[in-house]
Design a protein around this motif. Sequence first.
Motif, PDB file in Angstrom:
ATOM      1  N   SER A 290       2.624  56.170  -7.442  1.00  0.00           N
ATOM      2  CA  SER A 290       1.805  57.051  -8.284  1.00  0.00           C
ATOM      3  C   SER A 290       2.321  58.482  -8.238  1.00  0.00           C
ATOM      4  CB  SER A 290       0.338  56.994  -7.848  1.00  0.00           C
ATOM      5  OG  SER A 290      -0.211  55.718  -8.114  1.00  0.00           O
ATOM      6  N   ASP A 291       2.750  58.934  -7.052  1.00  0.00           N
ATOM      7  CA  ASP A 291       3.313  60.285  -6.937  1.00  0.00           C
ATOM      8  C   ASP A 291       4.567  60.418  -7.806  1.00  0.00           C
ATOM      9  OD1 ASP A 291       1.347  61.107  -5.211  1.00  0.00           O
ATOM     10  OD2 ASP A 291       2.534  60.795  -3.396  1.00  0.00           O
ATOM     11  N   GLN A 292       5.396  59.378  -7.799  1.00  0.00           N
ATOM     12  CA  GLN A 292       6.613  59.403  -8.603  1.00  0.00           C
ATOM     13  C   GLN A 292       6.276  59.443 -10.097  1.00  0.00           C
ATOM     14  OE1 GLN A 292       9.316  56.189  -7.757  1.00  0.00           O
ATOM     15  NE2 GLN A 292      10.857  56.889  -9.212  1.00  0.00           N
ATOM     16  N   LEU A 293       5.290  58.661 -10.498  1.00  0.00           N
ATOM     17  CA  LEU A 293       4.875  58.659 -11.904  1.00  0.00           C
ATOM     18  C   LEU A 293       4.341  60.036 -12.316  1.00  0.00           C
ATOM     19  CD1 LEU A 293       3.134  55.165 -12.058  1.00  0.00           C
ATOM     20  CD2 LEU A 293       5.229  55.833 -13.272  1.00  0.00           C
ATOM     21  N   ARG A 294       3.579  60.672 -11.428  1.00  0.00           N
ATOM     22  CA  ARG A 294       3.064  62.012 -11.739  1.00  0.00           C
ATOM     23  C   ARG A 294       4.207  63.008 -11.935  1.00  0.00           C
ATOM     24  NH1 ARG A 294      -0.504  60.591  -7.465  1.00  0.00           N
ATOM     25  NH2 ARG A 294      -2.553  60.006  -8.271  1.00  0.00           N
ATOM     26  N   SER A 295       5.279  62.832 -11.165  1.00  0.00           N
ATOM     27  CA  SER A 295       6.417  63.748 -11.317  1.00  0.00           C
ATOM     28  C   SER A 295       7.058  63.611 -12.687  1.00  0.00           C
ATOM     29  CB  SER A 295       7.466  63.480 -10.218  1.00  0.00           C
ATOM     30  OG  SER A 295       8.199  62.287 -10.472  1.00  0.00           O
ATOM     31  N   TYR A 296       6.855  62.474 -13.345  1.00  0.00           N
ATOM     32  CA  TYR A 296       7.355  62.271 -14.709  1.00  0.00           C
ATOM     33  C   TYR A 296       6.327  62.675 -15.761  1.00  0.00           C
ATOM     34  CZ  TYR A 296      10.839  59.295 -12.364  1.00  0.00           C
ATOM     35  OH  TYR A 296      11.830  58.814 -11.543  1.00  0.00           O
ATOM     36  N   GLY A 297       5.173  63.193 -15.322  1.00  0.00           N
ATOM     37  CA  GLY A 297       4.136  63.640 -16.249  1.00  0.00           C
ATOM     38  C   GLY A 297       3.075  62.612 -16.559  1.00  0.00           C
ATOM     39  N   ALA A 298       3.138  61.443 -15.933  1.00  0.00           N
ATOM     40  CA  ALA A 298       2.192  60.367 -16.231  1.00  0.00           C
ATOM     41  C   ALA A 298       0.878  60.543 -15.470  1.00  0.00           C
ATOM     42  CB  ALA A 298       2.810  59.017 -15.881  1.00  0.00           C
ATOM     43  N   VAL A 299      -0.126  59.798 -15.920  1.00  0.00           N
ATOM     44  CA  VAL A 299      -1.435  59.756 -15.254  1.00  0.00           C
ATOM     45  C   VAL A 299      -1.621  58.333 -14.727  1.00  0.00           C
ATOM     46  CG1 VAL A 299      -3.913  60.169 -15.485  1.00  0.00           C
ATOM     47  CG2 VAL A 299      -2.295  61.420 -16.940  1.00  0.00           C
ATOM     48  N   PRO A 300      -1.299  58.087 -13.447  1.00  0.00           N
ATOM     49  CA  PRO A 300      -1.407  56.721 -12.918  1.00  0.00           C
ATOM     50  C   PRO A 300      -2.849  56.310 -12.697  1.00  0.00           C
ATOM     51  CG  PRO A 300      -0.699  58.222 -11.187  1.00  0.00           C
ATOM     52  CD  PRO A 300      -0.746  59.024 -12.452  1.00  0.00           C
ATOM     53  N   HIS A 301      -3.116  55.030 -12.935  1.00  0.00           N
ATOM     54  CA  HIS A 301      -4.459  54.472 -12.738  1.00  0.00           C
ATOM     55  C   HIS A 301      -4.298  53.196 -11.920  1.00  0.00           C
ATOM     56  CE1 HIS A 301      -8.731  53.985 -13.927  1.00  0.00           C
ATOM     57  NE2 HIS A 301      -8.460  52.710 -13.790  1.00  0.00           N
ATOM     58  N   GLU A 302      -4.714  53.242 -10.663  1.00  0.00           N
ATOM     59  CA  GLU A 302      -4.506  52.103  -9.766  1.00  0.00           C
ATOM     60  C   GLU A 302      -5.624  51.075  -9.912  1.00  0.00           C
ATOM     61  OE1 GLU A 302      -4.727  55.100  -7.421  1.00  0.00           O
ATOM     62  OE2 GLU A 302      -2.596  55.577  -7.259  1.00  0.00           O
ATOM     63  N   VAL A 303      -5.218  49.826 -10.102  1.00  0.00           N
ATOM     64  CA  VAL A 303      -6.164  48.713 -10.197  1.00  0.00           C
ATOM     65  C   VAL A 303      -5.683  47.608  -9.253  1.00  0.00           C
ATOM     66  CG1 VAL A 303      -7.137  46.905 -11.662  1.00  0.00           C
ATOM     67  CG2 VAL A 303      -6.837  49.206 -12.577  1.00  0.00           C
ATOM     68  N   PRO A 304      -6.362  47.404  -8.129  1.00  0.00           N
ATOM     69  CA  PRO A 304      -5.948  46.328  -7.213  1.00  0.00           C
ATOM     70  C   PRO A 304      -6.116  44.964  -7.878  1.00  0.00           C
ATOM     71  CG  PRO A 304      -7.473  47.865  -6.151  1.00  0.00           C
ATOM     72  CD  PRO A 304      -7.498  48.171  -7.620  1.00  0.00           C
ATOM     73  N   THR A 305      -5.084  44.137  -7.800  1.00  0.00           N
ATOM     74  CA  THR A 305      -5.175  42.772  -8.329  1.00  0.00           C
ATOM     75  C   THR A 305      -5.223  41.755  -7.202  1.00  0.00           C
ATOM     76  OG1 THR A 305      -2.764  42.594  -8.467  1.00  0.00           O
ATOM     77  CG2 THR A 305      -3.924  43.398 -10.421  1.00  0.00           C
ATOM     78  N   ILE A 306      -4.890  42.211  -6.005  1.00  0.00           N
ATOM     79  CA  ILE A 306      -4.878  41.324  -4.842  1.00  0.00           C
ATOM     80  C   ILE A 306      -5.692  41.969  -3.733  1.00  0.00           C
ATOM     81  CG2 ILE A 306      -3.439  40.304  -3.031  1.00  0.00           C
ATOM     82  CD1 ILE A 306      -1.162  40.155  -5.057  1.00  0.00           C
ATOM     83  N   ALA A 307      -6.526  41.194  -3.109  1.00  0.00           N
ATOM     84  CA  ALA A 307      -7.269  41.646  -1.940  1.00  0.00           C
ATOM     85  C   ALA A 307      -6.685  40.957  -0.705  1.00  0.00           C
ATOM     86  CB  ALA A 307      -8.749  41.322  -2.080  1.00  0.00           C
ATOM     87  N   VAL A 308      -6.641  41.677   0.383  1.00  0.00           N
ATOM     88  CA  VAL A 308      -6.065  41.148   1.620  1.00  0.00           C
ATOM     89  C   VAL A 308      -7.185  40.816   2.593  1.00  0.00           C
ATOM     90  CG1 VAL A 308      -4.569  41.670   3.579  1.00  0.00           C
ATOM     91  CG2 VAL A 308      -3.936  42.448   1.291  1.00  0.00           C
ATOM     92  N   GLU A 309      -7.155  39.604   3.137  1.00  0.00           N
ATOM     93  CA  GLU A 309      -8.169  39.166   4.096  1.00  0.00           C
ATOM     94  C   GLU A 309      -7.490  38.605   5.341  1.00  0.00           C
ATOM     95  OE1 GLU A 309     -10.770  36.392   2.200  1.00  0.00           O
ATOM     96  OE2 GLU A 309     -11.598  37.881   0.793  1.00  0.00           O
ATOM     97  N   PRO A 310      -8.188  38.585   6.468  1.00  0.00           N
ATOM     98  CA  PRO A 310      -7.604  38.040   7.699  1.00  0.00           C
ATOM     99  C   PRO A 310      -7.322  36.547   7.545  1.00  0.00           C
ATOM    100  CG  PRO A 310      -9.590  39.325   8.161  1.00  0.00           C
ATOM    101  CD  PRO A 310      -9.542  39.121   6.683  1.00  0.00           C
ATOM    102  N   PRO A 311      -6.415  36.000   8.345  1.00  0.00           N
ATOM    103  CA  PRO A 311      -6.144  34.558   8.282  1.00  0.00           C
ATOM    104  C   PRO A 311      -7.365  33.756   8.721  1.00  0.00           C
ATOM    105  CG  PRO A 311      -5.046  35.553  10.172  1.00  0.00           C
ATOM    106  CD  PRO A 311      -5.584  36.680   9.362  1.00  0.00           C
ATOM    107  N   ARG A 312      -7.475  32.551   8.180  1.00  0.00           N
ATOM    108  CA  ARG A 312      -8.628  31.719   8.532  1.00  0.00           C
ATOM    109  C   ARG A 312      -8.613  31.334  10.007  1.00  0.00           C
ATOM    110  NH1 ARG A 312      -7.679  29.668   3.188  1.00  0.00           N
ATOM    111  NH2 ARG A 312      -9.492  30.058   1.835  1.00  0.00           N
ATOM    112  N   THR A 313      -7.426  31.137  10.557  1.00  0.00           N
ATOM    113  CA  THR A 313      -7.306  30.810  11.983  1.00  0.00           C
ATOM    114  C   THR A 313      -6.464  31.894  12.649  1.00  0.00           C
ATOM    115  OG1 THR A 313      -5.391  29.415  11.452  1.00  0.00           O
ATOM    116  CG2 THR A 313      -7.537  28.330  11.645  1.00  0.00           C
ATOM    117  N   PRO A 314      -7.106  32.864  13.284  1.00  0.00           N
ATOM    118  CA  PRO A 314      -6.387  34.013  13.844  1.00  0.00           C
ATOM    119  C   PRO A 314      -5.638  33.717  15.149  1.00  0.00           C
ATOM    120  CG  PRO A 314      -8.732  34.194  14.313  1.00  0.00           C
ATOM    121  CD  PRO A 314      -8.571  32.989  13.449  1.00  0.00           C
ATOM    122  N   GLN A 315      -5.847  32.522  15.725  1.00  0.00           N
ATOM    123  CA  GLN A 315      -5.254  32.241  17.033  1.00  0.00           C
ATOM    124  C   GLN A 315      -3.724  32.316  17.015  1.00  0.00           C
ATOM    125  OE1 GLN A 315      -7.484  30.363  15.507  1.00  0.00           O
ATOM    126  NE2 GLN A 315      -9.333  30.450  16.802  1.00  0.00           N
TER     127      GLN A 315
END
Length: 555
Positions: A290-315
Motif C-alpha cells: 500500500s505504501d508503494q501504491l501511494r508513492s505512485y499516487g494511488a489510494v489503496p483499499h485493503e480487503v482481506p480475502t483470507i483469514a488465518v486461524e490456528p491449526p486444529r491440532t496444535p500438538q
Amino acid sequence: MNPTRPTTSAFAAVAAHGHVTFLGAGPGDPGLLTLRAVEALAAADVLIAEPEVLDVVRTHARAGVDTPQLTIADEVSAAAGVPVIRDAANLVMEAARSGRRVVRAVTGDPGLDGNAAEEMLACANGGIPFEVVPGVATAVGVPAYAGVPLRGDQGADVRFVDARNASARCWSEVGASDGTLVVSATLETVASAAAELVSAGRKPDTPLTVTVAGTTTRQRTWNATLGTIAQVFKQGKVLPSPEGARPVIAVVGEQGAAARREELAWFESKPLFGWRVLVPRTKEQAASLSDQLRSYGAVPHEVPTIAVEPPRTPQQMERAVKGLVTGRYEWIAFTSVNAVKAVREKFEEYGLDARAFAGIKVAAVGEQTAAALVEFGVKPDLVPSGEQSAAGLLEDWPPYDPVFDPIDRVFLPRADIATETLVAGLIELGWEVDDVTAYRTVRASPPPADTREAIKGGGFDAVLFTSSSTVRNLVGIAGKPHNVTVIACIGPATAKTAEEHGLRVDVLSPEPSVSKLAEALAEYGAARRDAAKEAGESVSRPSERRPGARRRRTT
C-alpha cells in the motif's frame, strides 16, 4: 533561595493547568506533518482537531485519546463552507485546566489561523502554558503540489488574500500589483474574486490556476485566466454543484501559466494519481504494498480475502518448536509472513525470543517474509536470489552434506493448503523435512456492502491479485470486479485463475513479487496517461469510463 528558580508550588500550578500544543496539520497530505507534530500527538491526552484534519492527526495519537468533536457554530459559516469551531477556546481551556496535555490541531499553519491566535491569547490570559508547532501553510503547500512555484528566478512580490473577508481596499491594492497573488476562496466564489481583480486593474488574460483538495489524491487543478475561469467551470460542468462551497487555492500570475505548469505538475502526473486500487490482502500483509501504491499516487483499499486461524491440532507445532530449542533441526524455512507470525506467537507462549534461533540456519521465501523475520530479530541466512517462490528457494538451497551438516532435518512451518513443491525438492536434496501445519487459511468474511458494490459496479480502478486463492476468495466473498477495472496478476498461474473466473488480465508482473506487481501497474498507468495525452484526450481513471461515472463524479 535562588529567586529565579521555580518553587515546588509553581511546578504544581503548571501541572494543574495542563499544557496546550497548537499544531499545524498542513493542507491534507499526512506526510507533511512535522516530526515535532508527531511527537506532540503521541503525548496528547486530548486531541481537539478541525474536521478536515482529524483523520490526518488521529493516526499518530495514542489509543484512547479523548477527541471532543467540533461542529459548525452558525448557518452563515456553514453556507460559506467555513469550518467554524464550536467554542473551541472553551474546549481547549476546559481540558487544559483539568491538568491534561491538549493538542489543538488546525489546517495549515496555526500562525495563519485567526481562531488559533484567539485561543492562544485565551491560554495566555488564563495562565495556561502553551507551545506552537508550525505546519505547512495551505496557501504555500497547495501551489507546490499543483506545480505552481510562487516566485521565479527574477523574484516577485507574493501577496496572500482570503476572499471571504477581503475588503474593497484590499482588492484595489492587489489589483494594482503585478506580483503573484494567492487567493483562498471556494469553487463558487473564485470567479467573482477574479472579476474583482480585473475591475481593480489586473489584465483579463493574466494566468490563473485553481486547485481543490490540494495535497491529497483528490486534488484537481484547472488552468485558466482571470477572464475565462467562469467559462472554464461552466464548460467543465464544475458548477453549479452542491459542492461549490469546497475551499480552493487560486494562484494569479505568470508563475501559473499553463505551459509552465504542464512541466511542473509533479503530483497530479503520478502514474496512478487518484486511482482507487483494491488490495485483497490483510492490512498487515498489505502495508508495504500500500505504501508503494501511494508513492505512485494511488489510494489503496485493503480487503482481506483470507483469514488465518490456528491449526486444529496444535500438538505437532508444539513438538516442532520444542525440537527447535533442543537442536533437532539444521534449518527452518519460512514460506510466508503468516508462518513467521505463527512461530513468533508460539515462542511468546513459551517465553522464548529470537535467541532461540541461535545455531539454526533460517531461510525466507522472499523479501516480505525476510522483513517479518528481521522485525522479529532474526536475519535470514538464505533468501532466493532469483524468483521469490518455493522453486526459487530450492534453486539456492544447498544439498545435504553429512560432512558439513551435523543435522539433516528441516523444520517447515506452513499453511494447511500449501503445495508440496518445497517438501519434495528438499527431500530430493537429501534433507529430512518436518512439514508442520502452523496455521489454517479460511475464506474471510465479506467486506462491507459499499465495498462490494464498488467492486461489482466499477468503483475501483484496479485490483491486484497476488495468488490464485485471492482471485477465488475475492469473487466468492464480494463478486466479480467490473469490466472497467484493471486486473493485475502476480504471475501466470494467478492470471489463469483470473481468466477462468471471466476476468480480463491487463497487467502481468514480470516477476512473482508484490513490489514488481505494483511497479508493473504503475507502468501500465503511465502508458495509459501518455496515450491519452498523445491523442489529445483528457486523462481519466478507468472507473470514470463506466456508464454514468462522469455524470456522478464530484469535483
